[in-house]
Structures are given as C-alpha cells and as structure tokens.
Design an enzyme around this catalytic site. Structure first.
Site, PDB file in Angstrom:
ATOM      1  N   GLY A  40      71.389  75.603 105.535  1.00  0.00           N
ATOM      2  CA  GLY A  40      72.541  76.016 104.740  1.00  0.00           C
ATOM      3  C   GLY A  40      72.720  77.515 104.609  1.00  0.00           C
ATOM      4  O   GLY A  40      73.334  77.985 103.645  1.00  0.00           O
ATOM      5  N   LYS A  41      72.240  78.285 105.587  1.00  0.00           N
ATOM      6  CA  LYS A  41      72.367  79.744 105.497  1.00  0.00           C
ATOM      7  C   LYS A  41      73.827  80.187 105.468  1.00  0.00           C
ATOM      8  O   LYS A  41      74.203  81.074 104.701  1.00  0.00           O
ATOM      9  CB  LYS A  41      71.664  80.419 106.683  1.00  0.00           C
ATOM     10  CG  LYS A  41      70.168  80.263 106.736  1.00  0.00           C
ATOM     11  CD  LYS A  41      69.543  81.126 107.801  1.00  0.00           C
ATOM     12  CE  LYS A  41      70.088  80.841 109.202  1.00  0.00           C
ATOM     13  NZ  LYS A  41      69.821  79.478 109.647  1.00  0.00           N
ATOM     14  N   THR A  42      74.660  79.584 106.313  1.00  0.00           N
ATOM     15  CA  THR A  42      76.057  80.001 106.388  1.00  0.00           C
ATOM     16  C   THR A  42      76.795  79.663 105.099  1.00  0.00           C
ATOM     17  O   THR A  42      77.605  80.451 104.600  1.00  0.00           O
ATOM     18  CB  THR A  42      76.752  79.346 107.595  1.00  0.00           C
ATOM     19  OG1 THR A  42      76.050  79.709 108.787  1.00  0.00           O
ATOM     20  CG2 THR A  42      78.196  79.784 107.710  1.00  0.00           C
TER      21      THR A  42
ATOM     22  N   LYS B 215      77.000  89.097 111.160  1.00  0.00           N
ATOM     23  CA  LYS B 215      76.036  88.261 111.871  1.00  0.00           C
ATOM     24  C   LYS B 215      75.520  89.091 113.057  1.00  0.00           C
ATOM     25  O   LYS B 215      76.247  89.311 114.035  1.00  0.00           O
ATOM     26  CB  LYS B 215      76.726  86.987 112.369  1.00  0.00           C
ATOM     27  CG  LYS B 215      75.820  86.032 113.140  1.00  0.00           C
ATOM     28  CD  LYS B 215      75.176  85.017 112.229  1.00  0.00           C
ATOM     29  CE  LYS B 215      74.470  83.929 113.027  1.00  0.00           C
ATOM     30  NZ  LYS B 215      73.836  82.921 112.185  1.00  0.00           N
TER      31      LYS B 215
ATOM     32  N   THR C 206      74.436  82.696 118.554  1.00  0.00           N
ATOM     33  CA  THR C 206      74.234  81.870 119.741  1.00  0.00           C
ATOM     34  C   THR C 206      75.048  80.582 119.604  1.00  0.00           C
ATOM     35  O   THR C 206      75.618  80.295 118.549  1.00  0.00           O
ATOM     36  CB  THR C 206      72.739  81.532 119.928  1.00  0.00           C
ATOM     37  OG1 THR C 206      72.305  80.734 118.817  1.00  0.00           O
ATOM     38  CG2 THR C 206      71.895  82.790 120.004  1.00  0.00           C
TER      39      THR C 206
ATOM     40  N   ALA D  49      69.639  84.340 112.356  1.00  0.00           N
ATOM     41  CA  ALA D  49      69.728  83.147 113.211  1.00  0.00           C
ATOM     42  C   ALA D  49      68.434  82.368 113.059  1.00  0.00           C
ATOM     43  O   ALA D  49      67.356  82.886 113.359  1.00  0.00           O
ATOM     44  CB  ALA D  49      69.938  83.555 114.666  1.00  0.00           C
ATOM     45  N   GLY D  50      68.526  81.123 112.565  1.00  0.00           N
ATOM     46  CA  GLY D  50      67.320  80.329 112.368  1.00  0.00           C
ATOM     47  C   GLY D  50      66.442  80.903 111.271  1.00  0.00           C
ATOM     48  O   GLY D  50      66.931  81.469 110.296  1.00  0.00           O
TER      49      GLY D  50
ATOM     50  N   PRO E  93      73.903  71.938  94.838  1.00  0.00           N
ATOM     51  CA  PRO E  93      73.878  70.499  95.131  1.00  0.00           C
ATOM     52  C   PRO E  93      74.409  70.211  96.532  1.00  0.00           C
ATOM     53  O   PRO E  93      75.095  71.041  97.142  1.00  0.00           O
ATOM     54  CB  PRO E  93      74.796  69.903  94.057  1.00  0.00           C
ATOM     55  CG  PRO E  93      75.738  71.019  93.722  1.00  0.00           C
ATOM     56  CD  PRO E  93      74.933  72.287  93.848  1.00  0.00           C
TER      57      PRO E  93
ATOM     58  N   VAL F  35      76.715  69.176  99.342  1.00  0.00           N
ATOM     59  CA  VAL F  35      78.171  69.159  99.477  1.00  0.00           C
ATOM     60  C   VAL F  35      78.507  68.372 100.732  1.00  0.00           C
ATOM     61  O   VAL F  35      78.121  68.747 101.837  1.00  0.00           O
ATOM     62  CB  VAL F  35      78.734  70.588  99.575  1.00  0.00           C
ATOM     63  CG1 VAL F  35      80.236  70.553  99.812  1.00  0.00           C
ATOM     64  CG2 VAL F  35      78.412  71.372  98.312  1.00  0.00           C
TER      65      VAL F  35
END
EC number: 6.3.3.3
Length: 487
Positions: A285-287, A303, A307, A375-376, A465, A467
């Site tokens: 859920g980083k984005t 960013k 990739t 990334a990751g 929570p 989504v």
C-alpha cells in the site's frame, strides 16, 4: 532570573566551571575528544565548507580553535553558560569568532544565535543536560536544511573504577550517572519545518572507550576540581574524610586507572521538507499511503524509479488521479522501465543500467513537503556492482540514505507483520536513516501496533482500514489520519 530549580542548577554548574582557572591544564580527555569529534565533523562535510557554525558549551575553546583553523572563512558563534570560560576561550582563539553567553537548555533566549546554521556542535557538555532529548531537539531547530548536529557526551560505564572503589568500602559515589549507550541510540534529534512537519535527523551514535591513567585518586579529584566538574549527583551526600581516604586507598590499590565511555553523535537534517515512503514488501500500500500524504500535506510527489510500465501506467499518474494534484506538484519519475521487475533487472532487460546521476532529489518548491515513493522494500536492487569501475551495487536503502529524508514505513497490520516490520526498522537504524513512523494497512490490530511501537521504538502514524476500491474520495477521507502531523 526565574525561580526555576532546573535552571538554577544549570547556572550553579556554570559557576563551578567559571571558577576553574586551570581548566586547560587538566582537561586532557576533553582535548582528546575535541580532536576526535572534529574528525567526525570533517568526514561528514567532506569537501563542503559550513558557512555558519554554532558551538554550545565551548568551555575554554578547544573545539572552537579547531573549527576556526579548519574553516577560517566561516562565521563561528561559540557559546557557554560560564562567562569566565568564554573570556578564556576568546583569549585562546583570538579574532574570527563571536563569543556569547547561552544556556544550551534555553538557546532561544540568546539573541546572538538567531538564524540558521550549517553546523551545531558541542564537546563533552551534553551530559550536564537534565533533559538531553529536549536540548538536542532545541539545538536541531537552529540547523539549516542539510545541516549537521555533532556532539560528544559521556555514557554509562564512565568512571566505573571510582564507583567500584566506593562500593568496595560500603559507600556510594556522588558522581553523576550517565545514560546507557542503547538509550542514546533510541533518541535522535528532531525539529519541525514551518508547516509543522517533523524534520527527523538521520545519523547515528558511535561509542569509544578512553582509559586515563590518573596517577592516583587524589590526582583524579584534583583534576575534577581544576576543570570545575565537581557538581555532585542530586541527592548525594559528601563522604566524611575517613570514608574518602578509604575510597582513595582502594582506588589506588586497584590501579588508579579511569574509564571514560564516550559517545559521538552526528546527525544530518533533511535537505528539504519531506519523507521517503517505503514498505516491508511489495503490494503493502505504498502508493495509497503516498496519495494520502500528498493530499494531507498538499505535498509534491516524486517516484525516483518506476518499473512495470508494460503492464500499467505507473504510480505517478495514479497519484495524480487520486489526489487531484496537477503536474506542478506531481513530478515526473527519475527513470522508467518496462518490465515489472526490480530496477536492476528491469534495466538489464533493456540493455542498460540505472543512471544514479538522474536520481537527484528535486529542488522544486523547497518549502512544500516532498513525498518520495520507493520501489518495493528496502533491499530491492537498484544497480549491480561494477567490477571494472570498482563500484558496489546499490539497493533501495542506499537511495534512502543518499536522499536524507526521514522514512515512512508502510506495513500490513496482520499476521507476519512483526518480523518484517522490525527487521526493516532495524536495517534503517543500522544505516543511520531516520524513521518518521510506521503506517499499518488492514484491519485494526492493537496488539501488533503496540508491539511495533514498543520493540521498534517508533510511532505508528496511522492505521488505515482495508479499502476495497481505491478512489479519490477514499484518499480524501483517510488523508485526515495524517493531518495531525502538521499541527
């Protein structure tokens, strides 16, 4: 003067140092640590030159002189709580330094230190602070972007032989107690930008042991008197002459050596307001969290490496869709790749390497927070080692250290998160990377939250929570969980 017990105690300590007319002749360990702290500072700056320097607790100017000799062009303001010490420091250093009276616990009260500094430093003075973390936070507030805070201080184990000599004759030493090194490691300085967003410093503490041959317990006590370091621990009672003689005899019998446990702390403030968002894994859920932060803080977004563009549009347009922010705030990626692989492998598929020169932290709108999304996770490979050039491989955690922004670590809230989260936090701390906090995604789990905060020594910024469908409305609603960071 206010009738403040803590402040009165600090000024009493200052008066003892003021009366130490032979400080320079006795302060051999202080001179040694000043030189070593100076080397740490030089390494931190590399070839750069600080424009403004603030020294707190300068004493008679051992570190001040080193600073002036190394950077004669810099504006140096050296401060101390003891006026006579300042006079001796001025006589020692001569022209080129401004000397001012300042209490390190109340630096805002000193008019001379207004403005921002590239370096704030102090040698073997922090141990006198009643609230060490408050002092560090206050001094960090004077640092400019990318500025350094450098200190040396005593830690637990200092003067152990003196305490042991007391214990051997059934007495208690009145000498002050110092924090354990692990306690120092858990407390890093933190300031705030103009909008209230925390400016966590990156860096680390380094331990060193110095063994002093005192020439006898009486020489040790006389040395403390000569430097003015005689303020006893609060609540302690002085020994009667007979008890002191027994302590001195035992100390001399045991070899009359004295251990000084020194900790050096060097911390870098972020080069700009912002955070680096990373995760314990891919798909945590980083984005989504990045979008919430961009919305909550009205931040910029960047960013560095994207990739997987053969399968999707990428995170940058998704952030634009979720936040409604325009191109002025949503910056183009540093580099992009087609394959849904690590940056290293994706670049190799295209017959090239990641160009690190293209991954410079954006300078756009520096007073607005910048959300950088990785990334990751931490150990995702960015570039492989180049044997021909002798350059090591670069991982995502190396980029975090290079950018110097505090990290927001995104983790799942459920089963298995403790191991992944605590390992990630440990890796970040080992590298000296500041952690603003953790965000937990998924069903509320109070036990996991408590364990992460306790064992990870970090705050959980928010619990988001699950989504089912990520929409701009969901981002707007959950971004309120982060609004308090700017209070």
């Amino acid at each position: 003067m206010r009738s403040d017990g803590g402040r009165s105690e600090r000024w009493r300590i200052g008066e003892r140092f003021d009366a130490a007319a032979d400080y320079d002749g006795a302060a051999s360990v202080q001179r040694l640590t000043a030189g070593r702290l100076m080397r740490h500072i030089e390494l931190a700056f590399g070839g750069k030159k600080p424009g403004r320097i603030l020294e707190f607790g300068c004493g008679t100017g051992a570190l001040t002189l080193l600073l002036r000799e190394r950077w004669p062009e810099a504006e140096i303001i050296a401060t101390d709580i003891a006026p006579a010490m300042l006079g001796r420091a001025e006589g020692r250093c001569g022209a080129g330094v401004t000397f001012a009276l300042m209490d390190m616990a109340e630096p805002d009260a000193a008019d001379a230190v207004r403005g921002m500094f590239d370096l704030v430093c102090g040698n073997l003075v922090l141990q006198w602070a009643a609230d060490r973390e408050k002092v560090l936070d206050g001094l960090a507030g004077f640092l400019a972007a990318d500025g350094f805070l450098a200190v040396s201080t005593l830690t637990e184990g200092s003067f152990a032989e003196w305490r042991q000599a007391h214990e051997a004759v059934g007495a208690e030493a009145g000498i002050r107690r110092y924090p354990a090194f692990r306690v120092l490691e858990a407390g890093w300085p933190e300031g705030a930008d103009e909008g209230g967003l925390a400016r966590c410093a990156s860096g680390r503490w380094v331990a060193e042991t110095v063994l002093e041959q005192t020439g006898g317990g009486l020489n040790f006590l006389r040395g403390l008197q000569r430097i003015g370091a005689t303020a006893p621990r609060a609540g302690s009672r002085p020994l009667a002459p007979g008890g002191l003689r027994r302590v001195l005899c035992r100390f001399d019998t045991d070899g009359a050596a004295m251990t000084w446990e020194i900790a050096y702390g060097l911390f870098r403030m972020p080069p700009r307001a912002g955070v680096f968002v990373t995760g314990t894994d891919t798909g945590v859920g980083k984005t989504f969290v990045s979008a919430c932060l961009v919305r909550a803080w009205e931040a910029l977004y960047w960013k560095p490496l994207q990739t997987g563009l053969c399968e999707e549009d990428g995170d940058t347009p998704e952030i634009m869709r979720l936040t409604g922010a325009g191109p002025g705030r949503i910056l183009p990626p540093g580099d992009t790749f087609l394959a849904p692989l690590s940056p290293e492998d994706a670049a190799r598929k295209e017959g090239r390497r990641v160009d690190l020169a293209r991954l410079a932290l954006p300078e756009d709108d520096r007073f607005r927070p910048l959300v950088v999304e990785g990334a990751g996770g931490l150990m995702v490979p960015v570039t492989e080692a180049d044997a021909a050039c002798g350059t090591p491989g670069v991982m995502m955690i190396d980029l975090m250290a290079r950018f110097g922004l505090p990290v927001v670590l995104v983790a799942r809230s459920g089963l298995g998160t403790l191991n992944h989260t605590l390992l990630s936090l440990g890796a970040l701390r080992t590298r000296g990377i500041a952690v603003l906090g953790v965000v937990l995604n998924g069903p509320l789990n109070p036990d996991n939250r408590a364990a992460i905060e306790a064992h990870g020594k970090v705050r959980v910024l928010a619990e988001l929570p699950f989504v089912e469908k990520v929409t701009p409305e969901a981002v707007e609603r959950l971004s309120r969980c982060f609004a308090g960071r700017r209070d």
